[in-house]
Design a protein around this motif. Structure first.
Motif, PDB file in Angstrom:
ATOM      1  N   ASP A  72     -33.460  57.884  -0.933  1.00  0.00           N
ATOM      2  CA  ASP A  72     -32.294  57.458  -0.141  1.00  0.00           C
ATOM      3  C   ASP A  72     -31.312  56.648  -0.984  1.00  0.00           C
ATOM      4  OD1 ASP A  72     -32.831  58.752   2.182  1.00  0.00           O
ATOM      5  OD2 ASP A  72     -33.861  57.062   3.149  1.00  0.00           O
TER       6      ASP A  72
ATOM      7  N   GLU B 277     -37.650  56.292   0.952  1.00  0.00           N
ATOM      8  CA  GLU B 277     -36.913  55.080   0.545  1.00  0.00           C
ATOM      9  C   GLU B 277     -36.398  55.170  -0.895  1.00  0.00           C
ATOM     10  OE1 GLU B 277     -40.940  52.646   0.746  1.00  0.00           O
ATOM     11  OE2 GLU B 277     -39.420  51.504  -0.356  1.00  0.00           O
TER      12      GLU B 277
ATOM     13  N   GLU C 278     -40.964  59.951  -1.722  1.00  0.00           N
ATOM     14  CA  GLU C 278     -40.858  58.993  -0.616  1.00  0.00           C
ATOM     15  C   GLU C 278     -39.395  58.754  -0.275  1.00  0.00           C
ATOM     16  OE1 GLU C 278     -43.497  55.555  -0.090  1.00  0.00           O
ATOM     17  OE2 GLU C 278     -44.499  56.292  -1.895  1.00  0.00           O
TER      18      GLU C 278
END
Lengths: 310, 222
Positions: free
Chosen positions: B77, B74, B72
């Motif tokens: 990141d 998020e 994912e």
């Protein structure tokens, strides 16, 4: 008549049918087929041409079957689900019919693990039940599996399948046979029978369910030359039942030629037994690697000459 | 869960051979549960690589991290800056994690350190078995909850085949014949009639045969 094949005509006329096996070579030699066909000619009603059996690459069953046909031997083309998807299978079914083949035996196929290319990806787009259903639709409904019509010249096959009376779960074996018949099978060739008692039990269940009236059942028999072959089948081939008495009987004979004779005698006794079992409509001989024995066994079993059903 | 297994160390070493500074990124999801890609696996592999490279006379700098999930945006990141400081990322997440990294953080290169195996569960401590092939058209409702697509070597829909003996598969005596299990389970459930029906040819378009598949959940879309 569904296909008008010799095998179908023999069975429809009520004769005790005889089929055998013809294994294509691991090369491109047509004479190999012609030689094996010569053992079959006049001695059997049709010969199964195996389709890369035990997942070992061999000449295609349709090509080899066509060569057998040119020698006067009617082939039963074996087709397995392991190597082709429904597109290739239907294409080959059309091709085999165009070449004059009239019997098709529908099989799942030995897993690729057992062959000489265990790295291969197994296809299994269809299973044997679905293959039977597809060949029947092509013949009777004149459609491809997709439902698209076959406008004319539909492939007309006498549809066969295998049945193993000795695999597990035992009480499901009859259900599986009934399913194959429901899917459209016309004749059945059984796995090699060595355990006559268990085969008799199986046939009794077949007859109780009336399945012997819906498909012709040929009893599979394999002549063997040594106790080693029997022991191998008992230990290594899943879903086989080989009684110890039979192995001991072969082992008791020491001389090589006498052993061969004992193997023939056992096979002849088996033929005599299955002939008298209700629902058995013929035999299927599987002399793997010993094709030359077919004429001897058929002759000594009193099954010659083969009936004329032209 | 997705089950994965670590690639052989030699293969991993060969694939990171050109680099002097890498990030070794694990994943806190499935691969943590199956011990192949969690924080502990990151620590272990990092020290194995350091030792091997040190022995070969070409030391390597390894930044270790384990996001909650590597699949994912998020979560990955959060490591963007550190990723920019290394030459390559060695991922010990499943193939989905590796691809999320390569596609989302396209300026860097992420190399797989695991072989992704299957979807399954631990049948006993330390032993995972395959249970689902993600074929896109579940049949468990008539098979007594046991999957022939994932578990039958011939992917039969009308099994068992003639090679089923003593509850074992002909392909491997260590493997249970799933069709025997289906038969027994349906017998127990009093639903053996499910096996009387000829199951028609399967439409494989729901499986991997129609290109990349997708699932849409409209309500969740922005």
């Amino acid at each position: 008549m569904k296909s008008g094949s010799r095998l179908e005509r023999i069975l429809a006329a009520g004769h005790f049918a005889v089929t055998s096996e013809l294994g294509p070579p691991k090369n491109a030699d047509p004479d190999n087929i012609r030689k094996k066909a010569s053992y079959c000619l006049g001695n059997v009603d049709a010969a199964n041409v195996t389709d890369n059996q035990t997942a070992i690459v061999r000449m295609s069953s349709i090509a080899a079957g066509t060569i057998a046909l040119s020698c006067g031997v009617e082939p039963v083309i074996q087709m397995v689900c392991r190597d082709r998807n429904r597109i290739a299978m239907q294409s080959d079914i059309l091709g085999a019919a165009a070449l004059g083949c009239k019997n098709l035996l529908c099989l799942s196929g030995d897993h690729q693990k057992f062959g000489n290319h265990p790295q291969a990806s197994g296809v299994y787009d269809l299973d044997s039940m679905q293959l039977i259903d597809m060949v029947r639709r092509m013949r009777d409904d004149k459609t491809f599996l997709s439902g698209e019509p076959i406008k004319d010249h539909e492939p007309r096959f006498f549809i066969g399948a295998a049945a193993n009376p000795f695999a597990d779960p035992l009480n499901f074996r009859i259900t599986r046979l009934a399913k194959k018949i429901a899917a459209g099978v016309d004749f059945i060739q059984t796995q090699c029978i060595f355990d006559i008692d268990r085969f008799e039990q199986y046939m009794k269940m077949v007859v109780d369910r009336g399945l012997h009236e819906k498909a012709y059942i040929l009893a599979g028999l394999a002549p063997v030359r040594s106790e080693r072959a029997l022991q191998y089948m008992k230990d290594e081939v899943p879903g086989m039942s080989v009684p110890d008495e039979l192995i001991a009987r072969m082992a008791a004979v020491k001389d090589k030629d006498e052993k061969m004779e004992e193997g023939i005698k056992i096979c002849l006794e088996m033929i005599e037994c299955v002939k008298h079992i209700e629902g058995v409509r013929g035999i299927h001989l599987m002399p793997v690697g010993w094709e030359s024995i077919t004429p001897v066994i058929v002759e000594r079993a009193g099954l010659l000459p083969r009936p004329d059903v032209a | 869960m997705i089950v994965a297994d670590r690639k052989p160390l030699d293969e991993i070493l060969a694939s990171i051979e050109p680099y002097k500074k890498i990030m070794l990124m694990g994943c806190g999801g499935c691969v943590t549960i199956c011990f192949s890609g969690g924080a502990k696996a990151v620590e272990l592999l990092a020290s194995q690589i350091r030792m091997a490279r040190n022995k070969a006379g070409s030391d390597i700098d390894i930044v270790e991290c384990t996001p909650e999930r590597q699949c994912e945006f998020e979560f990955i990141d959060a490591f963007k800056e550190q990723i920019a400081s290394v030459e390559a990322v060695l991922s010990i997440a499943c193939g989905v994690g590796v691809q999320t990294m390569n596609e989302h953080l396209a300026e860097g290169v992420t190399i797989p350190g695991l072989n992704t195996k299957f979807m399954g569960y631990p049948v006993e401590h330390g032993l995972w078995q395959e249970r689902c092939a993600g074929c896109g058209d579940c049949v468990l409702q008539w098979t007594g909850g046991l999957c022939p697509v994932a578990r039958c070597a011939k992917r039969l829909f009308n099994g068992p085949c003639g090679g089923s003996a003593g509850g074992r598969c002909e392909v491997d005596k260590e493997v249970e014949c799933v069709w025997q299990l289906i038969h027994d389970r349906l017998e127990k459930l009093n639903k053996l009639e499910n096996l009387e029906i000829v199951r028609p040819a399967r439409d494989w378009r729901t499986s991997t045969n129609a290109g990349q598949r997708k699932v849409k959940f409209e309500e969740a879309m922005l």
